[in-house]
Design a protein around this motif. Structure first.
Motif: not given
Length: 576
Positions: A1-18
């Protein structure tokens, strides 16, 4: 669940590692997989958790979000054991020595939303995960080297027998080494050095003057060795097994070009395996499967096998046979598969890297394929004495996917073909105990299929041959010219290949001490070498086969004594 929560946050983060491809970044992808993207949010294992980001500010913000998330579920971060890492730091950029992170406030009658700061070290170009330095085989080698050098054998009155020494090495040194190498393998040369270090400690414990040959000590007893575990073989098996798992990872973006380069280099250097299979791999998989099933139907019409005399018109039976029954995956063998019912067909399975399992599977495939053209197929049933296959087929009919289960299972090529046929068939597949004496139709049909598979061993070379179902392989599958497609346990296969290479190497030279081609190939009994409580003769054999036994002949050649005449009084040279 924590993974999904963090992924939702990073979806709007320009500094997310992709992670993506260079052609995707240039907006010029050349094939479908070039469009893949992988968001790396968080990696967890046991008590270790890593959060990824491309900037310090983003990392601090996302860590605080996860701190609040886990606090709501009763978890807390051990900040005294925490570190921050910079992966691939830029040479022209300066980084701070520490970073201050925001966290929740823990305690009685305090507001957990109040920010508490924690300062931790920032480590450059290094990362520890599960107490392992990631992508640093040298550090792992030094750790194992230090452990082996400081290891102490138990102290007893007199000398420890070689059998007990081997058991201590296996249960202590090897067990720990295997666990550590599974997380971070080391280079082949370093693994060889660890083997030599272990045998040196064994030698010091035995008390003989000259050290024995490591390769002889680590060979299995069946190959005229002494059964000591080999770190080199364990390391090679774990490394290649890990690469195979990575290359066939369920996340499509995970198998990258880097992994392909590593595995090509390793296999070329160590196992001399081939990287290009037969040319028919260029044909689409669906076309290859249709051709394979059409061939089975055509062979049943032209091969001239009689239909079952026992069937009631709606019952089929299948079985397999292998000779010799105890052959291993590196031994020559003959395997046949038979199916009988309204029509009958027997086929042979080529190659060495197969077993009786493939015989049972091909029998099922023949029966399922031939039953497709039967009248009233919904009333038909198939009998087999292979219980594991029946259980897998029954599991596949549930809502639980068998994809993950089949990814590394032995016989996965044929099992995937079987499940594909089951999806298109109305046949009921039933288990029937083999070699039963009752007079039921099920038993008689099973015995008939067994008789067909066994009897046709006499005309093995005249039977039609079934080719491995390459249309059901993993995306990356090992191939060897002599053994074909390797779908057995790759770590076990690598172990056997390296044993074979060692045997060949020791068989040349060494004053012919390990050349056994002129002798009976029956393996020696294991008890004297592995279990006997008094095993001095086994230790003497180790040094004698290594050419390191302190006879007068050996001592004179090494300038330790002046005379090589037998010290017991005869006039002959004292040699092993």
């Amino acid at each position: 669940m924590g993974h999904y929560y963090l992924r939702d946050i990073l979806a709007k983060d320009k500094d997310a590692l992709i992670v993506t491809t260079m052609s995707k970044k240039r907006e010029d992808p050349h094939f479908d997989r070039a469009n893949l993207e992988l968001l790396v949010a968080m990696v967890e294992a046991t008590d270790d958790t890593y959060i990824f980001s491309k900037s310090i500010d983003s990392l601090i913000k996302n860590t605080l979000e996860m701190e609040r998330f886990q606090y709501a579920y009763g978890w807390q971060t051990q900040w005294s054991k925490s570190n921050a890492y910079v992966i691939a730091p830029k040479k022209d950029k300066e980084y701070p020595e520490t970073i201050t992170f925001d966290s929740v406030t823990v305690g009685r009658e305090v507001n957990p939303l109040r920010i508490t700061e924690h300062t931790i070290a920032l480590i450059k170009d290094d990362i520890d995960f599960l107490r392992t330095k990631v992508d640093n085989p040298t550090a792992r080698y030094n750790e194992l080297k230090n452990y082996i050098e400081t290891f102490q054998f138990p102290t007893v009155i007199g000398r420890l027998p070689i059998t007990l020494i081997r058991k201590v090495v296996s249960q202590n040194i090897t067990a720990k080494s295997r666990a550590l190498l599974s997380l971070q393998p080391i280079t082949p040369n370093d693994a060889d050095n660890l083997d030599k270090l272990i045998i040196r400690k064994v030698h010091n414990t035995l008390g003989f003057p000259f050290q024995p040959t490591t390769g002889i000590a680590t060979l299995p007893v069946a190959n005229h060795g002494f059964g000591f575990p080999s770190i080199a073989r364990i390391n090679a098996g774990l490394a290649i097994e890990g690469l195979s798992r990575d290359l066939n990872h369920h996340i499509p973006a995970y198998p990258g070009r880097r992994n392909q380069q590593i595995i090509t280099q390793y296999l070329t250097a160590e196992l001399h395996m081939d990287h290009f299979g037969p040319p028919d791999l260029m044909i689409p998989t669906s076309t290859r499967q249709v051709k394979a099933e059409s061939l089975i139907k055509s062979l049943a019409r032209v091969c001239g096998f009689e239909a079952s005399k026992t069937t009631d018109g709606i019952t089929w039976a299948s079985d397999g046979s292998m000779l010799p029954a105890g052959a291993g995956i590196m031994d020559d063998k003959t395997i046949t598969a038979a199916a009988t019912g309204e029509r009958t067909l027997v086929m042979r399975i080529p190659g060495r890297n197969v077993s009786i399992l493939q015989g049972e599977q091909v029998g099922l495939i023949i029966a399922l394929t031939l039953a497709q053209d039967s009248t009233e197929p919904n009333r038909h049933r198939l009998l087999t004495d292979h219980l594991n296959s029946v259980r897998l087929i029954n599991d596949s009919l549930t809502e639980i996917s068998q994809t993950q289960r089949l990814r590394y299972m032995n016989g996965r090529l044929y099992y995937r073909w079987i499940l594909s046929l089951v999806e298109r068939s109305f046949l009921t597949i039933n288990y029937t105990p083999g070699h039963s004496n009752d007079k039921s139709m099920e038993t008689r049909m099973n015995n008939e299929a067994d008789h067909l598979a066994s009897l046709t061993q006499k005309i093995y070379k005249e039977l039609p041959q079934i080719q491995p179902p390459t249309f059901r392989m993993n995306d990356f599958t090992f191939f060897n010219t002599q053994d074909g497609w390797i779908e057995s346990n790759i770590a076990h296969y690598v172990n056997l290949q390296m044993i074979k290479q060692t045997v060949i190497s020791l068989g040349h030279g060494h004053n012919q001490r390990m050349s056994n081609w002129i002798y009976n190939d029956t393996p020696p009994p294991e008890y004297s070498y592995l279990k006997a409580t008094s095993a001095h003769s086994a230790a003497v054999q180790l040094y004698a086969r290594s050419g390191q036994l302190a006879t007068a002949d050996t001592l004179k050649k090494r300038n330790k004594i002046d005379n090589d005449i037998c010290r017991l009084g005869c006039n002959e040279t004292e040699s092993p």
